[in-house]
Motif scaffolding. Structure first.
Motif, PDB file in Angstrom:
ATOM      1  N   SER A 149     -49.569  19.405  43.760  1.00 22.15           N
ATOM      2  CA  SER A 149     -48.752  19.233  44.945  1.00 22.15           C
ATOM      3  C   SER A 149     -47.836  18.364  44.523  1.00 22.15           C
ATOM      4  CB  SER A 149     -49.879  18.779  46.224  1.00 22.15           C
ATOM      5  OG  SER A 149     -50.367  17.624  45.584  1.00 22.15           O
ATOM      6  N   LEU A 151     -45.507  14.774  45.881  1.00 23.78           N
ATOM      7  CA  LEU A 151     -45.234  13.705  46.549  1.00 23.78           C
ATOM      8  C   LEU A 151     -43.694  13.562  46.671  1.00 23.78           C
ATOM      9  CD1 LEU A 151     -46.778  11.378  48.395  1.00 23.78           C
ATOM     10  CD2 LEU A 151     -46.596  10.111  46.243  1.00 23.78           C
ATOM     11  N   LEU A 152     -43.230  13.493  48.045  1.00 23.13           N
ATOM     12  CA  LEU A 152     -41.867  13.914  48.004  1.00 23.13           C
ATOM     13  C   LEU A 152     -41.143  12.570  48.193  1.00 23.13           C
ATOM     14  CD1 LEU A 152     -41.076  17.182  49.952  1.00 23.13           C
ATOM     15  CD2 LEU A 152     -40.528  16.837  47.447  1.00 23.13           C
ATOM     16  N   PHE A 251     -37.708  23.075  51.976  1.00 24.08           N
ATOM     17  CA  PHE A 251     -37.732  22.010  52.417  1.00 24.08           C
ATOM     18  C   PHE A 251     -37.078  21.634  53.747  1.00 24.08           C
ATOM     19  CE2 PHE A 251     -37.258  20.822  47.782  1.00 24.08           C
ATOM     20  CZ  PHE A 251     -38.636  20.383  47.830  1.00 24.08           C
ATOM     21  N   LYS A 270     -38.456  17.233  53.647  1.00 23.82           N
ATOM     22  CA  LYS A 270     -40.096  17.366  53.736  1.00 23.82           C
ATOM     23  C   LYS A 270     -40.260  18.596  53.450  1.00 23.82           C
ATOM     24  CE  LYS A 270     -40.712  17.469  58.515  1.00 23.82           C
ATOM     25  NZ  LYS A 270     -41.502  16.813  59.689  1.00 23.82           N
ATOM     26  N   LEU A 271     -41.384  19.122  52.902  1.00 25.68           N
ATOM     27  CA  LEU A 271     -41.772  20.555  52.747  1.00 25.68           C
ATOM     28  C   LEU A 271     -41.898  21.074  54.305  1.00 25.68           C
ATOM     29  CD1 LEU A 271     -44.281  20.201  50.044  1.00 25.68           C
ATOM     30  CD2 LEU A 271     -42.580  21.681  49.918  1.00 25.68           C
ATOM     31  N   ASN A 272     -41.319  22.572  54.136  1.00 27.30           N
ATOM     32  CA  ASN A 272     -41.521  23.322  55.347  1.00 27.30           C
ATOM     33  C   ASN A 272     -42.992  23.413  55.671  1.00 27.30           C
ATOM     34  OD1 ASN A 272     -38.724  23.476  56.399  1.00 27.30           O
ATOM     35  ND2 ASN A 272     -38.329  25.208  54.731  1.00 27.30           N
ATOM     36  N   ALA A 276     -47.061  23.848  53.238  1.00 23.70           N
ATOM     37  CA  ALA A 276     -47.715  22.508  53.417  1.00 23.70           C
ATOM     38  C   ALA A 276     -48.950  22.452  52.376  1.00 23.70           C
ATOM     39  CB  ALA A 276     -48.226  22.277  55.046  1.00 23.70           C
ATOM     40  N   TYR A 278     -48.708  22.296  49.571  1.00 24.12           N
ATOM     41  CA  TYR A 278     -48.219  21.915  48.423  1.00 24.12           C
ATOM     42  C   TYR A 278     -47.738  20.258  48.938  1.00 24.12           C
ATOM     43  CZ  TYR A 278     -48.238  26.243  46.082  1.00 24.12           C
ATOM     44  OH  TYR A 278     -48.438  27.678  45.688  1.00 24.12           O
ATOM     45  N   ASP A 279     -48.084  19.998  49.961  1.00 21.92           N
ATOM     46  CA  ASP A 279     -47.620  18.529  50.424  1.00 21.92           C
ATOM     47  C   ASP A 279     -48.766  17.638  50.269  1.00 21.92           C
ATOM     48  OD1 ASP A 279     -46.551  16.467  51.542  1.00 21.92           O
ATOM     49  OD2 ASP A 279     -45.636  17.528  53.203  1.00 21.92           O
ATOM     50  N   SER A 281     -48.558  14.230  50.671  1.00 24.80           N
ATOM     51  CA  SER A 281     -48.686  13.488  51.785  1.00 24.80           C
ATOM     52  C   SER A 281     -49.680  13.968  53.106  1.00 24.80           C
ATOM     53  CB  SER A 281     -47.315  13.056  52.201  1.00 24.80           C
ATOM     54  OG  SER A 281     -46.772  14.283  53.043  1.00 24.80           O
ATOM     55  N   VAL A 282     -49.821  15.303  53.072  1.00 24.55           N
ATOM     56  CA  VAL A 282     -50.623  16.044  53.967  1.00 24.55           C
ATOM     57  C   VAL A 282     -52.181  16.254  53.478  1.00 24.55           C
ATOM     58  CG1 VAL A 282     -50.975  18.252  55.330  1.00 24.55           C
ATOM     59  CG2 VAL A 282     -48.671  17.188  55.515  1.00 24.55           C
TER      60      VAL A 282
END
Length: 356
Positions: A149, A151-152, A251, A270-272, A276, A278-279, A281-282
């Motif tokens: 994943s 972390l952006l 993004f 942020k990821l579309n 998600a 691959y996000d 933070s989620v």
């Protein structure tokens, strides 16, 4: 006569009091390495803006990466990011405490780690401007493994410039060549229409001198300013359309926190929702929240660091009481001393530690 000498002579002929800000860490490195500030007329001041991606990554985002590392997640990122201070140390400090923090040269290296050990959880701490975002988007479109994943901490240049002109005294801008290869020159036209001549430049001394000549020619001309391209060997007016398409396929634009500048509306990615999974933070939202619940971002002893003002071109490194004393490249207090693109690092290396 060399090309540099010819351009310097043109600059002397056209010279006038002007404050020019570049917004590129590589530009700062070239300016410092070749001592360009010392050979320009005294009335031409070249300021360093927030063009170093490592420098503008805020404490909170570093703390999120450390929180994941302390929870058993493998954190991967570029070498410079390892030493950037968060609120309580850096990723390198976390590694010294036994966390699995690894330096990589690209997102593909991080994906390879995830593929090699499917049972591990691997996060790539993705930083940078529009220059690096398309590469990370392309990697996501190749469907990396589910244990991987992002972390952006991607930042967008145009909103930052829009914010800067509200609070700094500056007359013109040198646009970042790397960013312009992706987004082109046209997005900077809005600043020319607001009264700021702006020229996209490459990364050799001759490129930067040419950009200054072009800025002065605009200012000594009819008074109608424009965004010009002094780097046509790499930059097209429209930029790299394919890269832009990939970037916004993966993004979407969001508000973003910048070290030294605060939150800037519409200045991050942020990821579309489609991506998600691959996000980080989620995926790890609860874990991050639990680890960071007791962290306070009120000013501490490190508030003596003047990085915030340096990133906005309001101060020079040798005005900081920590510069070359408590803060050096081997013991950085502020982010501007970590990266080879940071102004404090370059000031220390090329102007000498005794400049303070």
């Amino acid at each position: 006569m060399s090309a540099e000498s010819e351009l310097l002579e043109k600059i002397r002929v056209l010279s006038r009091p002007v404050r020019i800000m570049h917004i590129c860490g590589t530009h700062e490195r070239t300016i410092s390495r070749y001592g360009l500030r010392d050979v320009l007329p005294a009335e031409i001041e070249v300021l360093s803006g927030p063009g170093c991606p490592v420098c503008v990554t805020p404490e909170e985002e570093i703390d999120r990466a450390i929180a994941l590392a302390e929870s058993g997640v493998i954190i991967t990122s570029f070498g410079d990011m390892m030493r950037v201070p968060g609120s309580n140390g850096s990723l390198m400090d976390a590694r010294s405490r036994g966390c699995d923090v690894r330096m990589v040269y690209s997102i593909d290296d991080a994906i390879a780690i995830a593929k090699k050990d499917p049972r591990s959880k691997v996060v790539f701490f993705a930083i940078g401007f529009e220059t690096t975002a398309p590469t990370n988007a392309a990697a996501i479109l190749r469907n990396p493994p589910e244990n991987f994943s992002l972390l952006l901490s991607h930042k967008l240049t145009i909103p930052a410039v829009s914010e800067l002109i509200k609070e700094i005294e500056v007359d013109a801008f040198i646009a970042p060549g790397h960013v312009c290869t992706i987004i082109g020159v046209h997005p900077f036209q809005q600043f020319a229409e607001q009264g700021f001549p702006i020229v996209a430049a490459g990364f050799e001394a001759v490129d930067l001198l040419l950009s200054i000549v072009m800025i002065l020619e605009q200012m000594n001309g009819s008074g109608k300013y424009s965004a010009e391209n002094a780097y046509p060997r790499a930059v097209r007016d429209e930029g790299n359309v394919r890269a832009q398409e990939m970037m916004y396929r993966v993004f979407e634009i969001t508000d973003s926190q910048w070290r030294g500048l605060g939150t800037i509306k519409g200045s991050g990615l942020k990821l579309n929702p489609e991506f998600a999974k691959y996000d980080a933070s989620v995926i790890y939202a609860d874990l991050i929240s639990e680890k960071m619940k007791n962290i306070s971002y009120e000013k501490s002893a490190s508030s003596l660091c003047h990085c915030a003002e340096i990133l906005k071109g309001k101060e020079k490194p040798d005005n900081c009481p920590l510069f070359s004393k408590k803060c050096t490249p081997s013991t950085p207090v502020g982010s501007c001393m970590v990266s080879q693109e940071g102004m404090c690092y370059n000031w220390y290396r090329y102007r000498g530690a005794d400049s303070a």
